[in-house]
Write a protein that holds these residues in place. Structure first.
Motif, PDB file in Angstrom:
ATOM      1  N   ARG A  12      39.792  33.497  43.804  1.00 19.86           N
ATOM      2  CA  ARG A  12      40.670  34.429  43.083  1.00 19.86           C
ATOM      3  C   ARG A  12      41.739  33.693  42.276  1.00 19.86           C
ATOM      4  O   ARG A  12      42.103  34.123  41.186  1.00 19.86           O
ATOM      5  N   SER A  13      42.218  32.578  42.791  1.00 17.41           N
ATOM      6  CA  SER A  13      43.228  31.831  42.043  1.00 17.41           C
ATOM      7  C   SER A  13      42.619  31.209  40.787  1.00 17.41           C
ATOM      8  O   SER A  13      43.280  31.132  39.747  1.00 17.41           O
ATOM      9  N   VAL A  14      41.371  30.783  40.861  1.00 14.91           N
ATOM     10  CA  VAL A  14      40.687  30.252  39.676  1.00 14.91           C
ATOM     11  C   VAL A  14      40.468  31.364  38.662  1.00 14.91           C
ATOM     12  O   VAL A  14      40.715  31.191  37.470  1.00 14.91           O
ATOM     13  N   VAL A  15      40.024  32.517  39.134  1.00 12.72           N
ATOM     14  CA  VAL A  15      39.772  33.653  38.235  1.00 12.72           C
ATOM     15  C   VAL A  15      41.068  34.076  37.545  1.00 12.72           C
ATOM     16  O   VAL A  15      41.055  34.431  36.367  1.00 12.72           O
ATOM     17  N   ALA A  16      42.172  34.004  38.249  1.00 13.38           N
ATOM     18  CA  ALA A  16      43.465  34.410  37.677  1.00 13.38           C
ATOM     19  C   ALA A  16      43.863  33.534  36.494  1.00 13.38           C
ATOM     20  O   ALA A  16      44.639  33.970  35.636  1.00 13.38           O
ATOM     21  N   THR A  17      43.342  32.318  36.415  1.00 16.64           N
ATOM     22  CA  THR A  17      43.698  31.421  35.320  1.00 16.64           C
ATOM     23  C   THR A  17      42.821  31.614  34.085  1.00 16.64           C
ATOM     24  O   THR A  17      43.104  31.037  33.043  1.00 16.64           O
ATOM     25  N   LEU A  18      41.766  32.405  34.213  1.00 20.40           N
ATOM     26  CA  LEU A  18      40.828  32.586  33.110  1.00 20.40           C
ATOM     27  C   LEU A  18      41.223  33.771  32.227  1.00 20.40           C
ATOM     28  O   LEU A  18      41.552  34.840  32.745  1.00 20.40           O
ATOM     29  N   PRO A  19      41.174  33.573  30.918  1.00 21.16           N
ATOM     30  CA  PRO A  19      41.495  34.691  30.030  1.00 21.16           C
ATOM     31  C   PRO A  19      40.344  35.714  30.021  1.00 21.16           C
ATOM     32  O   PRO A  19      39.188  35.356  30.195  1.00 21.16           O
ATOM     33  N   ASN A  20      40.675  36.946  29.854  1.00 21.12           N
ATOM     34  CA  ASN A  20      39.713  38.048  29.706  1.00 21.12           C
ATOM     35  C   ASN A  20      38.907  38.369  30.950  1.00 21.12           C
ATOM     36  O   ASN A  20      37.933  39.111  30.870  1.00 21.12           O
ATOM     37  N   ILE A  21      39.277  37.825  32.090  1.00 25.04           N
ATOM     38  CA  ILE A  21      38.594  38.171  33.340  1.00 25.04           C
ATOM     39  C   ILE A  21      39.658  38.602  34.336  1.00 25.04           C
ATOM     40  O   ILE A  21      40.491  37.801  34.762  1.00 25.04           O
ATOM     41  N   GLN A  22      39.634  39.880  34.703  1.00 29.26           N
ATOM     42  CA  GLN A  22      40.608  40.382  35.653  1.00 29.26           C
ATOM     43  C   GLN A  22      40.122  40.206  37.090  1.00 29.26           C
ATOM     44  O   GLN A  22      40.895  39.887  37.977  1.00 29.26           O
ATOM     45  N   GLN A  23      38.834  40.474  37.308  1.00 35.21           N
ATOM     46  CA  GLN A  23      38.265  40.318  38.643  1.00 35.21           C
ATOM     47  C   GLN A  23      36.760  40.121  38.542  1.00 35.21           C
ATOM     48  O   GLN A  23      36.158  40.417  37.521  1.00 35.21           O
ATOM     49  N   LEU A  24      36.196  39.611  39.611  1.00 41.21           N
ATOM     50  CA  LEU A  24      34.753  39.405  39.659  1.00 41.21           C
ATOM     51  C   LEU A  24      34.061  40.662  40.142  1.00 41.21           C
ATOM     52  O   LEU A  24      34.660  41.493  40.834  1.00 41.21           O
ATOM     53  N   LYS A  25      32.805  40.770  39.812  1.00 44.52           N
ATOM     54  CA  LYS A  25      31.984  41.829  40.393  1.00 44.52           C
ATOM     55  C   LYS A  25      31.761  41.467  41.856  1.00 44.52           C
ATOM     56  O   LYS A  25      31.722  40.288  42.212  1.00 44.52           O
ATOM     57  N   PRO A  26      31.629  42.458  42.734  1.00 43.98           N
ATOM     58  CA  PRO A  26      31.445  42.160  44.163  1.00 43.98           C
ATOM     59  C   PRO A  26      30.274  41.208  44.433  1.00 43.98           C
ATOM     60  O   PRO A  26      30.363  40.333  45.300  1.00 43.98           O
ATOM     61  N   GLU A  27      29.200  41.363  43.693  1.00 38.52           N
ATOM     62  CA  GLU A  27      28.029  40.504  43.891  1.00 38.52           C
ATOM     63  C   GLU A  27      28.339  39.058  43.505  1.00 38.52           C
ATOM     64  O   GLU A  27      27.904  38.123  44.163  1.00 38.52           O
ATOM     65  N   GLN A  28      29.120  38.885  42.431  1.00 37.90           N
ATOM     66  CA  GLN A  28      29.508  37.538  42.010  1.00 37.90           C
ATOM     67  C   GLN A  28      30.353  36.870  43.092  1.00 37.90           C
ATOM     68  O   GLN A  28      30.150  35.706  43.431  1.00 37.90           O
ATOM     69  N   GLU A  29      31.301  37.609  43.626  1.00 38.98           N
ATOM     70  CA  GLU A  29      32.170  37.049  44.657  1.00 38.98           C
ATOM     71  C   GLU A  29      31.373  36.700  45.917  1.00 38.98           C
ATOM     72  O   GLU A  29      31.600  35.664  46.540  1.00 38.98           O
ATOM     73  N   GLN A  30      30.425  37.542  46.276  1.00 39.29           N
ATOM     74  CA  GLN A  30      29.601  37.270  47.454  1.00 39.29           C
ATOM     75  C   GLN A  30      28.802  35.978  47.286  1.00 39.29           C
ATOM     76  O   GLN A  30      28.738  35.155  48.199  1.00 39.29           O
ATOM     77  N   VAL A  31      28.224  35.785  46.106  1.00 39.22           N
ATOM     78  CA  VAL A  31      27.471  34.561  45.829  1.00 39.22           C
ATOM     79  C   VAL A  31      28.404  33.351  45.876  1.00 39.22           C
ATOM     80  O   VAL A  31      28.084  32.323  46.482  1.00 39.22           O
ATOM     81  N   LEU A  32      29.567  33.466  45.260  1.00 35.13           N
ATOM     82  CA  LEU A  32      30.520  32.351  45.255  1.00 35.13           C
ATOM     83  C   LEU A  32      31.008  31.995  46.656  1.00 35.13           C
ATOM     84  O   LEU A  32      31.137  30.827  46.993  1.00 35.13           O
ATOM     85  N   LEU A  33      31.264  33.005  47.470  1.00 38.51           N
ATOM     86  CA  LEU A  33      31.700  32.731  48.839  1.00 38.51           C
ATOM     87  C   LEU A  33      30.620  31.994  49.623  1.00 38.51           C
ATOM     88  O   LEU A  33      30.922  31.097  50.411  1.00 38.51           O
TER      89      LEU A  33
END
Length: 64
Positions: A12-33
């Motif tokens: 989430r801290s990495v995503v917060a630094t990216l422009p135009n991305i507020q949050q990941l899709k649940p499936e994306q986060e599950q894969v990343l975890l």
């Protein structure tokens, strides 16, 4: 469980630094975890779902 929370926080801290991305899709986060948790992952996601983003964020999260 604590390691998963730390991994989720790192992602989430990495995503917060990216422009135009507020949050990941649940499936994306599950894969990343799973990636960050050291698991082998096979994810079949549709075109345009942000597959490249998953691989890029994985590396950024691991560097933190």
């Amino acid at each position: 469980m604590a390691a998963e929370k730390d991994a989720s926080k790192a992602i989430r801290s990495v995503v917060a630094t990216l422009p135009n991305i507020q949050q990941l899709k649940p499936e994306q986060e599950q894969v990343l975890l799973s990636f960050v948790g050291g698991h082998d992952v096979v994810a079949l996601l549709p075109t345009g779902f942000g597959n490249s983003l998953i691989f890029q964020l994985r590396q950024l999260a691991l560097l933190q």
